[in-house]
Structure formats: C-alpha cells, structure tokens
Design a protein around this motif. Structure first.
Motif, PDB file in Angstrom:
ATOM      1  N   PHE A 157      -0.595  -5.171  -4.587  1.00 45.25           N
ATOM      2  CA  PHE A 157       0.086  -4.334  -5.570  1.00 45.25           C
ATOM      3  C   PHE A 157       1.554  -4.743  -5.643  1.00 45.25           C
ATOM      4  O   PHE A 157       2.222  -4.897  -4.619  1.00 45.25           O
TER       5      PHE A 157
ATOM      6  N   GLU B 278       0.828  -1.206   0.000  1.00 47.29           N
ATOM      7  CA  GLU B 278       0.000   0.000   0.000  1.00 47.29           C
ATOM      8  C   GLU B 278       0.864   1.259   0.000  1.00 47.29           C
ATOM      9  O   GLU B 278       0.555   2.241  -0.689  1.00 47.29           O
TER      10      GLU B 278
ATOM     11  N   GLU C 255       2.202   1.752  -3.527  1.00 41.17           N
ATOM     12  CA  GLU C 255       1.147   2.168  -4.452  1.00 41.17           C
ATOM     13  C   GLU C 255       0.779   3.628  -4.232  1.00 41.17           C
ATOM     14  O   GLU C 255       0.636   4.399  -5.193  1.00 41.17           O
TER      15      GLU C 255
END
Length: 218
Positions: free
Chosen positions: A199, A174, A177
């Motif tokens: 991700f 996270e 990203e």
C-alpha cells in the motif's frame, strides 16, 4: 497538509548495524550462537520484543517465555546504547529542515522502544526536533496496529487528512492503510517484498525528492 509523521529505523536512519551488534552482544553473553547481519536485519520491523522472539527462534529453534523475557531485558540494555554506527540516510536531515521551514509539523511513530529512541535522537542531535514522538512501548500495542499513528495525530490535535506518513516497510504500509493515512514508501530501508506490492500513495528513493512528492498530495 499540516504535518508529516515519520517512522525511524529504515526510514530516517540506518540503525541495522548497531541492532546487529546489540543482538550478538546478548547472544554472546548467554553462550548462544550468533546471528548474521542479514538475519538480524530481517528481524527488524515489529518492535524489540518481536525482534528478540525471532532471534531466539533462529538460534535455539524455539521460544520459551521465561527465556524470551530474559533475552528481551538484556537486549534493551544493549539497545539503548547502540547508536555509534547509526547513520542518517542521505539528505533526510535536509528534507526535515525543509519541511519545518515550510511550516509543517513533524511527528515520529516508531516501533523502537522509547528509551533507545530518545538515546539515538540525542546522539543525532535531534532531541526536541519532533513535535510528538511515540515509541514501540508508549502504548499497549505497536504498529501495524494503527493506534500509535493515531496517537501522534491526537497529540498534535490533527485528523488523518491533515498528515502524510512516511515509512519503509510492510509494517508501515499496513499501519497507514489501517489508519486511512496517505503513505509515502521510502524504498531504501528494511522492506522485504517488492515496493509495488505494498500500500502506498507514492514511492521515493531519494530524500531530495520528498518535498515535491508531498506537495503533489496537497
């Protein structure tokens, strides 16, 4: 690519046994039930304060601010000394040396508080090894807020396109990203979900493969 920034716990080192021992030292001293290794491992990832909140909730059924503050202070006392059973993941040290040999700069962006981070780096012989080290309490916010990773870049005088970030968890994915960074996910750490669901730009389970995977991003 000019630099590689790494997470620490679960990415470069397996510190879960020492964190577990620190947690139970606190709980034993307070006369509270102990936690299992798997419970403790599951609490890791969002920094020491969140770890303590999760631990407190597990053993008492609630979080009370004054008690959390006390447990957090006691945990930090033990945490800074908890590195006897911490180990570097296989071939991680060699990978770091290889990246430095290629002229890449190295950064560290961890949610581990700066004091315990400094202590474990000294224990491992990595003091001064990283160009920039940002701990979980260096800024007012911690990962997955992208600010700590962006602070590493600012201190390196680089942009997000100049680096790759390497981590092991949902928190790291996270963070990358939200920062707009290229992200390599080490699959042998403290991740809770399926790696494919997070991700990432690449996955790897062996540090011998990391230099080639990074070269593919360039």
């Amino acid at each position: 690519m000019r630099a590689v920034v790494f997470d620490l716990d679960g990415t470069l080192i397996d510190s879960a046994p020492d964190i577990w021992h620190a947690a139970n030292a606190v709980l034993q001293g307070e006369g509270l039930p102990l936690v299992t290794f798997e419970q403790s491992r599951g609490f890791i990832g969002r920094g020491a304060r969140v770890f303590v909140e999760r631990m407190e909730l597990a053993v008492t059924g609630s979080n009370e601010a004054a008690r959390t503050d006390h447990l957090h202070a006691r945990f930090l006392h033990f945490y800074e000394r908890a590195h006897e059973n911490t180990r570097i993941y296989p071939y991680a040290a060699e990978a770091l040396e290889g990246l430095r040999g290629r002229g890449l700069r190295l950064g560290l962006c961890t949610n581990k508080p700066f004091g315990p981070t400094r202590a474990v780096l000294e224990h491992l012989g990595w003091s001064g090894f990283f160009d920039v080290v940002i701990g979980g309490d260096t800024l007012p916010v911690a990962k997955p807020d992208p600010a700590p990773l962006l602070e590493v870049l600012a201190r390196m005088e680089m942009g997000v396109s100049d680096i790759a970030y390497i981590g092991d968890s949902e928190t790291d994915a996270e963070t990358a990203e939200r920062a707009g960074a290229r992200f390599g996910l080490y699959t042998e750490g403290y991740r809770k979900g399926a790696p494919e669901s997070l991700f990432h730009h690449f996955l790897f389970n062996d540090y011998r493969h990391l230099p080639d995977r990074l070269a593919e991003l360039s």
